[in-house]
Write a protein that holds these residues in place. Sequence first.
Motif, mmCIF file in Angstrom:
data_model
loop_
_atom_site.group_PDB
_atom_site.id
_atom_site.type_symbol
_atom_site.label_atom_id
_atom_site.label_comp_id
_atom_site.label_asym_id
_atom_site.label_seq_id
_atom_site.Cartn_x
_atom_site.Cartn_y
_atom_site.Cartn_z
ATOM 1 N N LYS A 63 -18.285 11.425 -7.031
ATOM 2 C CA LYS A 63 -19.291 12.456 -7.301
ATOM 3 C C LYS A 63 -20.626 11.980 -6.726
ATOM 4 C CE LYS A 63 -21.337 15.892 -9.639
ATOM 5 N NZ LYS A 63 -21.282 17.247 -9.063
ATOM 6 N N LEU A 64 -21.192 12.802 -5.828
ATOM 7 C CA LEU A 64 -22.438 12.430 -5.157
ATOM 8 C C LEU A 64 -23.573 13.323 -5.653
ATOM 9 C CD1 LEU A 64 -20.857 12.105 -1.618
ATOM 10 C CD2 LEU A 64 -21.580 10.226 -3.105
ATOM 11 N N SER A 107 -12.112 11.483 3.392
ATOM 12 C CA SER A 107 -11.224 10.417 3.874
ATOM 13 C C SER A 107 -11.960 9.520 4.852
ATOM 14 C CB SER A 107 -9.997 11.020 4.572
ATOM 15 O OG SER A 107 -10.392 11.750 5.714
ATOM 16 N N ILE A 108 -11.446 8.320 5.003
ATOM 17 C CA ILE A 108 -11.940 7.380 6.020
ATOM 18 C C ILE A 108 -10.713 6.846 6.749
ATOM 19 C CG2 ILE A 108 -13.169 5.224 6.472
ATOM 20 C CD1 ILE A 108 -14.592 5.625 3.739
ATOM 21 N N GLU A 109 -10.693 7.051 8.053
ATOM 22 C CA GLU A 109 -9.524 6.623 8.818
ATOM 23 C C GLU A 109 -9.961 5.678 9.930
ATOM 24 O OE1 GLU A 109 -6.161 8.614 11.712
ATOM 25 O OE2 GLU A 109 -7.448 9.938 10.531
ATOM 26 N N ASP A 156 -17.365 1.019 2.701
ATOM 27 C CA ASP A 156 -17.014 0.970 1.281
ATOM 28 C C ASP A 156 -16.172 2.204 0.926
ATOM 29 O OD1 ASP A 156 -16.883 1.037 -1.438
ATOM 30 O OD2 ASP A 156 -19.036 0.716 -1.766
ATOM 31 N N HIS A 157 -14.889 1.986 0.745
ATOM 32 C CA HIS A 157 -13.971 3.101 0.505
ATOM 33 C C HIS A 157 -14.083 3.693 -0.901
ATOM 34 C CE1 HIS A 157 -11.133 2.972 4.130
ATOM 35 N NE2 HIS A 157 -12.141 2.179 4.403
ATOM 36 N N SER A 158 -14.877 3.062 -1.774
ATOM 37 C CA SER A 158 -14.989 3.591 -3.140
ATOM 38 C C SER A 158 -15.736 4.938 -3.159
ATOM 39 C CB SER A 158 -15.693 2.584 -4.058
ATOM 40 O OG SER A 158 -17.082 2.552 -3.787
ATOM 41 N N TYR A 159 -16.372 5.299 -2.025
ATOM 42 C CA TYR A 159 -17.088 6.586 -1.954
ATOM 43 C C TYR A 159 -16.146 7.776 -1.786
ATOM 44 C CZ TYR A 159 -21.758 4.544 -1.766
ATOM 45 O OH TYR A 159 -22.931 3.901 -2.082
#
Lengths: 153, 137
Positions: A10-11, A114-116, A3-6
């Motif tokens: 803000k966590l 980032s997510i790659e 889920d790229h919305s993370y």
Amino acid sequence: MLDHSYIGKKLPTIRYRVDASKIRELALAIGDDNPIFHDRAAAQAAGYPDIVAPLTFPTLFRFWGGSAVGAETRSLLQQMGANVLRILHGEEEYEYFRLLHPGDEITGELEILSIERKEGSSGPMDMVKTRATYRNQRGELVVIARATMVVRW
Amino acid sequence: MAPDYERIQVGDLLPGLTKPPITEIQLVRYSGASGDFNPIHTVHQAGVEAGNNGVIAHGMLIMGFVAQMITNWVRPEQVRRFGVRFTGISRPGDVITVTGRVVEKFEAEGERRVRCEVEAVDQTGHRKLKGEFVAAL
């Protein structure tokens, strides 16, 4: 697919109180017998006010300092869709600004940077880069931890 | 003896460290200490399901071994940065040896610093991680 919305979201704030027994427990698990991690008198003889934490101690913050909903990286990755058995630790880097001593009240802000997607020999992998910034009870920057977690599919 | 910036040369080896064999009990202890309870480190069946043929060590345990070597050489407050890339998995029975080498001497932020490369390998020479750290001397 994670889920790229993370990314950039803000966590929950990480909160952790450093105590001597956890410092000693980590040093014992590693098998690091340096007395500055174990013995207050020895640490004081070496010029410290109290025992100090080993260099990898900040790893405890995200595992023990998460809330029930979890600022912890692995449970976050599970929330994002990863299978816990398919997560690997790719990289870890610490930038140190201050020593950690018993009594320090740490707060941390964890970000997913980032997510790659990469194609590995055994299938696709997502490289998840995170940064956690930790401050003490005086608001002083203590350590920044950067990590890359690898999620295999 | 504390390292001396003037005497250190690029290429110098740091005092290395060979650890006792990793044990399953050590992985249980490390899980409790660190709070990383991923079952791939402690539960045989989870390790099998993960495709590892059994439990594997936490990467952070191996990084902890490297940290031990570093703080045998300099005091923790001298370390500015320490980072690693994990390149292989470790299992119970593995004997990890940590080595390091000075690769740069430089001045930054009013300090004299060294940059050192580090790596950890097992008894067969298989590499577990590679990394570097910067220390102020």
